[in-house]
Write a protein that holds these residues in place. Structure first.
Motif, PDB file in Angstrom:
ATOM      1  N   PRO A  62       0.770  -1.272   0.431  1.00 39.67           N
ATOM      2  CA  PRO A  62      -0.243  -0.317  -0.191  1.00 39.67           C
ATOM      3  C   PRO A  62       0.607   1.006  -0.210  1.00 39.67           C
ATOM      4  N   THR A  63       1.647   1.730   0.766  1.00 39.80           N
ATOM      5  CA  THR A  63       3.047   2.665   1.077  1.00 39.80           C
ATOM      6  C   THR A  63       3.213   2.827  -0.408  1.00 39.80           C
ATOM      7  N   ARG A  64       3.852   2.038  -1.122  1.00 40.39           N
ATOM      8  CA  ARG A  64       5.316   2.200  -2.332  1.00 40.39           C
ATOM      9  C   ARG A  64       4.231   2.275  -3.164  1.00 40.39           C
ATOM     10  N   VAL A  65       2.415   2.031  -3.425  1.00 41.76           N
ATOM     11  CA  VAL A  65       2.293   2.135  -4.540  1.00 41.76           C
ATOM     12  C   VAL A  65       1.220   3.640  -4.357  1.00 41.76           C
ATOM     13  N   GLU A  66       0.760   3.848  -3.066  1.00 43.40           N
ATOM     14  CA  GLU A  66       0.032   4.624  -2.497  1.00 43.40           C
ATOM     15  C   GLU A  66       1.591   6.132  -3.689  1.00 43.40           C
ATOM     16  N   ASP A  67       2.557   5.453  -2.870  1.00 45.35           N
ATOM     17  CA  ASP A  67       3.879   6.585  -2.687  1.00 45.35           C
ATOM     18  C   ASP A  67       3.753   7.007  -4.641  1.00 45.35           C
ATOM     19  N   ALA A  68       3.492   5.872  -5.062  1.00 42.94           N
ATOM     20  CA  ALA A  68       3.859   6.066  -6.414  1.00 42.94           C
ATOM     21  C   ALA A  68       2.986   6.714  -7.611  1.00 42.94           C
ATOM     22  N   LEU A  69       1.971   6.835  -6.681  1.00 44.04           N
ATOM     23  CA  LEU A  69       1.001   8.090  -7.084  1.00 44.04           C
ATOM     24  C   LEU A  69       0.841   9.056  -6.480  1.00 44.04           C
ATOM     25  N   LEU A  70       0.760   8.929  -5.628  1.00 46.72           N
ATOM     26  CA  LEU A  70       1.239  10.991  -5.411  1.00 46.72           C
ATOM     27  C   LEU A  70       2.598  11.073  -5.773  1.00 46.72           C
ATOM     28  N   ALA A  71       3.340  10.522  -6.580  1.00 50.61           N
ATOM     29  CA  ALA A  71       5.108  11.030  -6.773  1.00 50.61           C
ATOM     30  C   ALA A  71       4.276  11.547  -8.626  1.00 50.61           C
ATOM     31  N   GLU A  72       3.371  10.570  -9.296  1.00 55.41           N
ATOM     32  CA  GLU A  72       3.589  10.907 -10.977  1.00 55.41           C
ATOM     33  C   GLU A  72       1.873  12.106 -10.800  1.00 55.41           C
ATOM     34  N   PHE A  73       0.956  12.237  -9.637  1.00 56.35           N
ATOM     35  CA  PHE A  73      -0.236  13.303  -9.371  1.00 56.35           C
ATOM     36  C   PHE A  73      -0.195  14.157  -8.663  1.00 56.35           C
ATOM     37  N   ALA A  74       0.982  14.412  -8.335  1.00 57.68           N
ATOM     38  CA  ALA A  74       1.285  15.547  -7.303  1.00 57.68           C
ATOM     39  C   ALA A  74       0.815  16.993  -7.784  1.00 57.68           C
ATOM     40  N   GLN A  75       1.473  17.230  -8.463  1.00 57.42           N
ATOM     41  CA  GLN A  75       1.859  17.906  -9.342  1.00 57.42           C
ATOM     42  C   GLN A  75       0.192  18.456  -9.934  1.00 57.42           C
ATOM     43  N   GLU A  76      -0.605  17.144 -10.628  1.00 54.15           N
ATOM     44  CA  GLU A  76      -2.184  17.945 -11.416  1.00 54.15           C
ATOM     45  C   GLU A  76      -3.496  17.975  -9.931  1.00 54.15           C
ATOM     46  N   ILE A  77      -2.434  16.963  -9.607  1.00 52.18           N
ATOM     47  CA  ILE A  77      -3.923  17.571  -7.673  1.00 52.18           C
ATOM     48  C   ILE A  77      -3.624  18.440  -7.264  1.00 52.18           C
ATOM     49  N   ILE A  78      -2.487  19.502  -7.379  1.00 49.48           N
ATOM     50  CA  ILE A  78      -1.699  20.692  -6.854  1.00 49.48           C
ATOM     51  C   ILE A  78      -2.464  21.150  -7.502  1.00 49.48           C
ATOM     52  N   HIS A  79      -2.422  21.051  -9.198  1.00 49.97           N
ATOM     53  CA  HIS A  79      -2.868  22.579  -9.927  1.00 49.97           C
ATOM     54  C   HIS A  79      -4.007  22.365 -10.367  1.00 49.97           C
ATOM     55  N   LYS A  80      -5.002  21.518 -10.137  1.00 47.57           N
ATOM     56  CA  LYS A  80      -5.978  21.446 -10.082  1.00 47.57           C
ATOM     57  C   LYS A  80      -6.841  22.120  -8.365  1.00 47.57           C
ATOM     58  N   ILE A  81      -6.082  21.784  -7.810  1.00 50.91           N
ATOM     59  CA  ILE A  81      -6.715  22.136  -5.972  1.00 50.91           C
ATOM     60  C   ILE A  81      -6.719  24.056  -5.868  1.00 50.91           C
ATOM     61  N   ALA A  82      -4.751  24.372  -6.154  1.00 49.82           N
ATOM     62  CA  ALA A  82      -4.166  25.761  -5.478  1.00 49.82           C
ATOM     63  C   ALA A  82      -4.767  25.865  -4.212  1.00 49.82           C
ATOM     64  N   PRO A  83      -4.304  24.528  -3.095  1.00 49.83           N
ATOM     65  CA  PRO A  83      -4.827  24.803  -1.921  1.00 49.83           C
ATOM     66  C   PRO A  83      -3.827  25.898  -1.269  1.00 49.83           C
ATOM     67  N   ASP A  84      -4.446  26.404  -0.071  1.00 50.76           N
ATOM     68  CA  ASP A  84      -4.412  27.569   0.928  1.00 50.76           C
ATOM     69  C   ASP A  84      -3.809  26.592   2.182  1.00 50.76           C
ATOM     70  N   HIS A  85      -4.529  25.879   2.038  1.00 49.35           N
ATOM     71  CA  HIS A  85      -3.942  24.993   3.011  1.00 49.35           C
ATOM     72  C   HIS A  85      -3.880  22.983   3.226  1.00 49.35           C
ATOM     73  N   ILE A  86      -2.821  22.556   3.291  1.00 47.27           N
ATOM     74  CA  ILE A  86      -3.308  21.544   3.803  1.00 47.27           C
ATOM     75  C   ILE A  86      -3.689  20.719   5.092  1.00 47.27           C
ATOM     76  N   LEU A  87      -4.052  20.178   5.316  1.00 53.41           N
ATOM     77  CA  LEU A  87      -4.794  19.952   5.611  1.00 53.41           C
ATOM     78  C   LEU A  87      -4.809  17.781   6.387  1.00 53.41           C
ATOM     79  N   GLU A  88      -3.441  17.294   7.043  1.00 48.32           N
ATOM     80  CA  GLU A  88      -3.297  15.692   7.261  1.00 48.32           C
ATOM     81  C   GLU A  88      -4.176  14.794   7.860  1.00 48.32           C
TER      82      GLU A  88
END
Length: 330
Positions: A62-88
């Motif tokens: 799970p961590t390995r696959v999720e990490d790879a997905l985030l590496a691939e799509f983080a730019q797209e996600i951040i560009h789409k949302i352009a958040p001022d805050h990230i709450l985890e």
């Protein structure tokens, strides 16, 4: 923006509803069979570090696959949302969330709110992040998100809520809906939730992921007994319990147990409590539900949320869902 993190900035979040203490959970869950304890007690400082090591094993996909997905799509996600805050929620060491921060490298002003139960891990992680990402403002939140989200800070601008690792799968259906509904209620039409869910797959793959060859998951599970010894002056012998992970096909979930190897008596001095275990007696320490896209969508719908984007590898072992409140229109 360079940030100097100080421990005093770790803000405690008042619980919105009563949550049982460890002592109360022990009295409710260990006195009579079937015995069980909530998995949140895994995550003291040692447990958090052990889990980080588990995430590096070959079996724990799970961590390995999720990490790879985030590496691939983080730019797209951040560009789409352009958040001022990230709450985890359940931020831990924020190891995977770093991909989102790297997508922000050319910008300043984003505020990261890691929310976790372990002060030591929050402090160490916040200090590391402040050095690694000078554009990031880190405001740690100490608390138990299962106690409700009512007293989280009110955030202005766009927010991206992050709930990774398929941690949602540790909740029974009703508990999961409650948590997701609380998130939905506080989200504006522009806010989004980035949710990691583990997908249903062959049983042998699932069992191996929760019983690695290095014995790290076994140590992680047994560490719960060390927590009980420390916090309640107990005399559990972790070596007298074995780790067992089974796949409950009917409920589509992994169940983790500690199983007594022999007849034994355990004393918890703080509670003036004596526990009797026969050989084979077990303690359920964690469930991890596995989802189809349909079952995940049904769960989200009960909380007023709807999947908007879906990121998954070719084998569909894991999914990242970008989730919107049903009232939104982007």
């Amino acid at each position: 923006m360079s940030v100097r993190y100080e421990q005093k900035e770790c803000r405690s979040i008042k619980p919105a509803r009563y949550v049982r203490t460890l002592a109360e959970d022990v009295l409710a869950g260990l006195v009579e069979p079937p015995r069980k304890l909530p998995p949140k007690y895994f995550y003291d400082e040692r447990g958090s570090l052990l889990f980080d090591q588990i995430c590096d094993t070959q079996e724990y996909y799970p961590t390995r696959v999720e990490d790879a997905l985030l590496a691939e799509f983080a730019q797209e996600i951040i560009h789409k949302i352009a958040p001022d805050h990230i709450l985890e929620l359940g931020s831990g060491t924020s190891r995977k969330t770093r991909h989102l921060f790297r997508a922000y490298q050319d910008r300043s002003g984003v505020i990261y709110w890691p929310f976790d139960v372990c002060r030591e891990v929050l402090v160490e992680t916040a200090e590391a992040l402040a050095l690694e990402f000078p554009q990031l403002e880190v405001r740690p939140l100490l608390g138990d998100y299962s106690a409700g989200l009512e007293y989280l800070p009110q955030l202005s601008g766009r927010s991206l809520y992050v709930f990774l690792g398929s941690t949602l799968g540790n909740f029974e259906e009703e508990e999961a809906v409650t948590l997701l509904r609380e998130l939905s209620t506080r989200m504006s039409a522009q806010d989004r939730l980035l949710l990691g869910i583990d997908r249903a797959k062959p049983a042998h793959v699932l069992r191996a992921a929760y019983d690695d060859n290095m014995g790290l998951t076994e140590a992680f599970n047994r560490n719960l007994l060390s927590v009980l010894n420390r916090e309640l002056k107990g005399d559990f012998r972790p070596s007298a319990f074995s780790h067992r992970a089974v796949y409950n096909e009917e409920m589509s979930r992994i169940e983790m147990y500690l199983v007594a190897k022999m007849q034994q008596e355990v004393n918890l001095e703080t509670l003036n409590l004596k526990l009797e275990f026969s050989e084979g007696d077990s303690i359920l320490t964690e469930i991890s539900r596995k989802f189809t896209l349909e079952s995940a969508a049904r769960l989200l719908g009960k909380a007023g949320l709807t999947p908007e984007e879906h990121y998954t590898p070719e084998d569909q072992y894991f999914s990242l869902l970008l989730v919107a409140p049903e009232r939104s229109a982007m």
